[in-house]
Design an enzyme around this catalytic site. Structure first.
Site, mmCIF file in Angstrom:
data_model
loop_
_atom_site.group_PDB
_atom_site.id
_atom_site.type_symbol
_atom_site.label_atom_id
_atom_site.label_comp_id
_atom_site.label_asym_id
_atom_site.label_seq_id
_atom_site.Cartn_x
_atom_site.Cartn_y
_atom_site.Cartn_z
ATOM 1 N N LYS A 267 -4.245 -14.680 0.105
ATOM 2 C CA LYS A 267 -5.252 -13.668 -0.225
ATOM 3 C C LYS A 267 -5.366 -13.606 -1.745
ATOM 4 C CE LYS A 267 -5.995 -8.602 -0.173
ATOM 5 N NZ LYS A 267 -5.633 -7.293 0.409
ATOM 6 N N ASP A 272 -9.223 -5.126 -6.158
ATOM 7 C CA ASP A 272 -9.598 -4.434 -4.921
ATOM 8 C C ASP A 272 -9.917 -2.967 -5.220
ATOM 9 O OD1 ASP A 272 -9.980 -3.564 -2.356
ATOM 10 O OD2 ASP A 272 -7.880 -3.759 -1.715
ATOM 11 N N LYS A 279 -11.295 3.271 -3.133
ATOM 12 C CA LYS A 279 -9.940 3.828 -3.284
ATOM 13 C C LYS A 279 -9.965 4.985 -4.276
ATOM 14 C CE LYS A 279 -7.343 -0.496 -2.603
ATOM 15 N NZ LYS A 279 -6.569 -0.080 -1.422
ATOM 16 N N ASP A 290 -3.729 -7.817 -6.264
ATOM 17 C CA ASP A 290 -4.135 -8.089 -4.889
ATOM 18 C C ASP A 290 -4.428 -9.578 -4.643
ATOM 19 O OD1 ASP A 290 -4.295 -6.877 -2.426
ATOM 20 O OD2 ASP A 290 -6.428 -6.398 -2.579
ATOM 21 N N ASP A 349 -12.252 -1.422 2.693
ATOM 22 C CA ASP A 349 -10.984 -1.597 1.970
ATOM 23 C C ASP A 349 -10.012 -2.470 2.759
ATOM 24 O OD1 ASP A 349 -9.178 -1.311 -0.047
ATOM 25 O OD2 ASP A 349 -8.549 0.723 0.493
ATOM 26 N N GLU A 351 -10.222 -5.478 3.361
ATOM 27 C CA GLU A 351 -10.966 -6.695 3.020
ATOM 28 C C GLU A 351 -10.124 -7.961 3.064
ATOM 29 O OE1 GLU A 351 -9.491 -4.876 0.858
ATOM 30 O OE2 GLU A 351 -8.478 -6.425 -0.317
ATOM 31 N N ARG A 353 -8.002 -9.066 5.262
ATOM 32 C CA ARG A 353 -8.063 -9.739 6.560
ATOM 33 C C ARG A 353 -9.422 -10.424 6.756
ATOM 34 N NH1 ARG A 353 -6.632 -4.116 9.348
ATOM 35 N NH2 ARG A 353 -5.544 -4.021 7.359
HETATM 36 N N1 BES Z 1 -4.836 -4.373 -1.077
HETATM 37 C C1 BES Z 1 -4.702 -3.344 -0.124
HETATM 38 C C2 BES Z 1 -3.282 -3.164 0.366
HETATM 39 C C3 BES Z 1 -2.380 -2.364 -0.538
HETATM 40 C C4 BES Z 1 -2.511 -0.991 -0.579
HETATM 41 C C5 BES Z 1 -1.431 -2.964 -1.277
HETATM 42 C C6 BES Z 1 -1.684 -0.249 -1.390
HETATM 43 C C7 BES Z 1 -0.592 -2.229 -2.087
HETATM 44 C C8 BES Z 1 -0.727 -0.864 -2.146
HETATM 45 C C9 BES Z 1 -5.576 -3.627 1.099
HETATM 46 O O1 BES Z 1 -6.733 -4.326 0.861
HETATM 47 C C10 BES Z 1 -5.951 -2.294 1.660
HETATM 48 O O2 BES Z 1 -6.587 -1.559 0.985
HETATM 49 N N2 BES Z 1 -5.518 -2.026 2.893
HETATM 50 C C11 BES Z 1 -5.783 -0.796 3.527
HETATM 51 C C12 BES Z 1 -6.068 -1.068 4.974
HETATM 52 C C13 BES Z 1 -6.611 0.116 5.728
HETATM 53 C C14 BES Z 1 -7.979 0.470 5.207
HETATM 54 C C15 BES Z 1 -6.663 -0.229 7.184
HETATM 55 C C16 BES Z 1 -4.551 0.097 3.376
HETATM 56 O O3 BES Z 1 -3.438 -0.406 3.451
HETATM 57 O O4 BES Z 1 -4.710 1.285 3.139
HETATM 58 ZN ZN ZN Z 2 -6.668 -5.619 -0.787
HETATM 59 ZN ZN ZN Z 3 -8.362 -3.092 0.289
#
Ligand code: BES
Ligand code: ZN
Ligand code: ZN
Length: 499
Positions: A267, A272, A279, A290, A349, A351, A353
């Site tokens: 990834k 992000d 966010k 990210d 968010d 994204e 996946r």
């Molecule tokens: N890049 C983030 C994951 C992340 C979040 C890494 C916080 C480190 C700290 C990812 O793209 C994301 O935002 N995931 C969401 C998924 C949710 C919307 C299902 C998350 O983990 O909140």
């Molecule tokens: Zn992300």
């Molecule tokens: Zn995200």
């Protein structure tokens, strides 16, 4: 940096300082430690006796002494190695890194390390060398003053009775591994205005040329043609065009099973924001990391190009920026991925996946029979495992077990979470084949994995959620804080064992 192997007496080392590993509650009554104690006029014995230093892992004690005889060094560093029974070959890296950081702080330029640990000498040398190199990485690239430029420029490894060839081989391999890790850390540390998807692709291309890998960069038009509607839905909101980076390593002489192709997929979200599901601004700056999964794939491939294993390896990185804009994806959009599956985007968010869906499907289309993807995919994995374990999931228990085992050997921790049909039900959509999130607050890390699984056909596949392990919030005696280059050593071990 220069390096040298000594298999005889440590007094042959032409260095400023000696660094010696000391186990917990050790005394100076035998071997090299006894000799050293004599050289320093009994200082080691008295420090140990007074319990000023007792070999606690990460602890150090520093001495200046009058060199006697042929020895040049006049400085001695004792480095705590912790409990003897818990000490593993991979811990030599921490020992070497702790010594390096502690000595360079004191303006030392060259030192000899005596790990005083019996094991595979080739491995000891490689892990020591990687530790020396990675310990000197700093985050201060963009500082115009107060940069930490102090460097060790000569490292000598002393293992009495070892074969010189083993140590030399190990040092050489360790240099490649350590430099690959620092290459990855530099990428992950880059600000997102510098490291755009285009820049990430350019750096990959330059690196590939340097180490002899084939490199192809696909632009958005090409990805559109290949039907990568899922990946492209993420870059829609950004002015920065997405890039798919494809690296290929082909061995000159292959020993692997015919038709087998190992693939690493990363990834590479260069920033992000969350997109329209934006966010909160607090902590958003962290999202420059990210792209750490992609950076680890590039570092791993860099090392593979130089190490030249006898099996082919494919590296795929989806480099994309996730921004909110008039053209960005909306929650409730439906897109079609390369494998024909339709996806209802309910949270922009989630994204990672979406880009991995097409990247993983692409890897399999290129013939990958084993796929390991790496991603800072979910905040949920940090809640579950903190920064001490990478979450691992997969459709093939042997592959998962192999990765966990390789991790144990190199000192990286993985913890498996379950997958299964019941979990997969969580991403069923009312209007499309699947949706990109599961039920609120339930098994967030697993929901990410079962989504990616939908894009794997027959390949054996493992997913590493490195959101908690790709970035260290605090410095340690053996390394700075910041990007960790997680999983590189584990995946290189997996490649080594696949030969
Ligand atoms: N890049 C983030 C994951 C992340 C979040 C890494 C916080 C480190 C700290 C990812 O793209 C994301 O935002 N995931 C969401 C998924 C949710 C919307 C299902 C998350 O983990 O909140
Ligand atoms: Zn992300
Ligand atoms: Zn995200």
């Amino acid at each position: 940096m220069k390096s040298q192997a000594i298999t005889g007496n440590f007094q042959e080392a032409n260095v400023d300082a000696l660094a010696v590993g000391i186990f917990k509650d050790e005394r100076t009554n035998n071997g090299a430690l006894k000799d050293l104690d004599k050289l320093t006029g009994g200082q080691i014995a008295s420090v140990l006796k007074a319990e000023e230093f007792n070999g606690e892992a990460g602890d150090t004690a520093y001495f200046v002494f009058e060199p006697k005889g042929k020895i040049k060094a006049s400085r001695l560093l004792l480095v705590g190695a912790g409990e003897r029974n818990d000490f593993k070959t991979a811990d030599v890296s921490i020992l070497a890194g702790t010594a390096t950081r502690s000595l360079r702080k004191r303006n030392i330029k060259s030192f000899a390390l005596m790990p005083r640990f019996e094991g595979n000498d080739d491995e000891i040398a490689s892990t020591a060398m990687a530790g020396v190199l990675t310990s000197q990485f700093e985050l201060d690239k963009y500082k115009t003053k107060d940069r930490n430029d102090k460097r060790i420029d000569n490292f000598v490894l002393c293992v009495e009775g070892a074969k010189e060839k083993d140590l030399k081989n190990g040092l050489e391999r360790g240099e490649i591994i350590g430099e690959a890790m620092n290459f990855t850390r530099d990428l992950a540390n880059e600000p997102p205005n510098v490291l755009t998807p285009t820049e990430m692709a350019n750096r990959a291309q330059k690196m590939a040329k340097e180490v002899g890998l084939k490199c192809e960069i696909f632009d958005e038009a090409k990805m559109e043609k290949m039907g990568m509607g899922s990946l492209l839905s993420v870059s829609r909101g950004s002015d920065q065009p997405a890039k798919l980076i494809v690296l290929r390593y082909e061995p000159k002489k292959s020993t692997g099973k015919k038709g087998e192709l190992l693939s690493f997929v990363g990834k590479g979200i260069t920033f992000d924001t969350g997109g329209i599901s934006i966010k909160p601004s607090e902590g958003m700056d962290a999202m420059k990391y990210d792209m750490s999964g992609g950076a680890s794939v590039l570092g791993t491939m860099r090392a593979i190009g130089l190490l030249q294993p006898t099996v082919p390896v494919l590296g795929v990185v989806a480099a994309v920026e996730n921004m909110p804009d008039g053209n960005a994806s909306r929650p409730s959009d439906v897109v079609t991925a390369m494998n024909g599956k339709t996806i209802e985007i309910l949270n922009t968010d989630a994204e990672g996946r979406l880009i991995l869906a097409d990247a993983v499907a692409y890897a399999e289309k290129q013939g990958a029979t084993r796929i390991v993807d790496m991603a800072t995919l979910t905040g949920a994995v940090i809640i579950a495992l903190g920064d001490l374990n990478t979450g691992i999931m997969g459709n093939d228990q042997d592959l998962v077990d192999d990765i966990i085992e390789c991790g144990k050997e190199v000192g990286e921790n993985f913890w498996q979470l379950p997958l299964g049909k019941e979990y997969s039900k969580g991403i069923k959509s009312d209007i499309a084949d699947i949706k990109n999130i599961g039920p609120a607050r339930k098994a967030g890390t697993i929901m990410g994995a079962v989504f990616i699984q939908e894009f794997v056909k027959d390949a054996k596949w493992a997913h590493l959620d490195i959101a908690g392990t790709a970035w260290a919030d605090d410095a340690k005696p053996h390394r700075s804080k910041g990007p960790t280059a997680v999983a590189i050593r584990t995946l290189l071990k997996l490649v080594e064992k696949s030969q």
